[in-house]
Scaffold this active site. Sequence first.
Site, short mmCIF file in Angstrom:
data_model
loop_
_atom_site.label_atom_id
_atom_site.label_comp_id
_atom_site.label_asym_id
_atom_site.label_seq_id
_atom_site.Cartn_x
_atom_site.Cartn_y
_atom_site.Cartn_z
N TYR A 195 -0.20 -52.79 17.30
CA TYR A 195 -0.28 -54.16 16.74
C TYR A 195 -0.04 -54.31 15.25
O TYR A 195 0.94 -54.77 14.76
CB TYR A 195 -1.68 -54.76 16.96
CG TYR A 195 -1.66 -56.24 16.56
CD1 TYR A 195 -1.33 -57.08 17.90
CD2 TYR A 195 -2.20 -56.93 15.59
CE1 TYR A 195 -1.48 -58.71 17.48
CE2 TYR A 195 -2.34 -58.18 15.32
CZ TYR A 195 -1.85 -59.03 16.48
OH TYR A 195 -1.82 -60.39 16.28
N SER A 210 0.95 -62.48 11.99
CA SER A 210 -0.45 -62.30 11.86
C SER A 210 -0.59 -61.69 10.58
O SER A 210 -0.01 -61.11 9.73
CB SER A 210 -0.98 -61.05 12.94
OG SER A 210 -2.15 -60.57 12.46
#
Length: 268
Positions: free
Chosen positions: A154, A141
């Site tokens: 995250y 990501s």
Amino acid sequence: MRVEGKVVVVTGGGSGIGRALCQRFAREGARRIVVADLNAANADAVAAEVQGIARRCDVGSEADITQLVEETEATVGPIDLFCSNAGVLLNDPDPDDPASAPNRDWELSWCVHVMSHIYAARALGPRMAARGDGYFLNTISAAGLLTQLGSGPYSTTKHAAIGFAESLAIAYRDRGLRVSILCPQGVATPMVQDVMETPAVSDGVLTPEEVADCVVEGLEMERFLILPHRQVAEYMLRKASDYDRWLSGMSRLRAKPIARRPPERRAD
């Protein structure tokens, strides 16, 4: 690497980016695609679409990853490309406290975003090295390069995933293996609904199919860093050139409202 004629494994292949990767690899002429997903029904559906093989797999389990590798190599043939794609987004219960998520959320994020890559490399890296050929594509990501507002687990685990991918690429480079990391911002998957009011989608939300197009291009060029959102490269330069200014800017962005909803357990 060209995908044509290759054996490919995609974890998290039952939906979102994973499904789009399977579909695109099929169009590229992959010899066989193994669709691995925690949701067996989704894996079955995508495997039927691409004339592939479905496998239920919890990427947070080393036993599951090891079995996935061993069964694929025994029944299909040597794995040419392993796409470690599954992910989970768990928001901070207290948006003002990045340490507020319970341990179970941190542990799940760590298992899915970091240990899954380690398990795959542990099971498959030596096999590829012995053959002198192989490729790992790790979906991470842009949060691993920049940050993810509203989710300490995250952001932290995605940073760690990049660190491991760098180590993997360096260690195996002279033995014929290649590594790429896929680092998009907003992509139209169930996960993006958790971050609709954050900077993650400020540069536009891509379709999974657009991301898959970027992956095929990046694999052919054997680029370590695959950036479907080209702006991320500029943001990285800004961050590196003046870290304090970048932190100040992110702090201002954090003050904006963040939309929240219950997260999917697997969403990439």
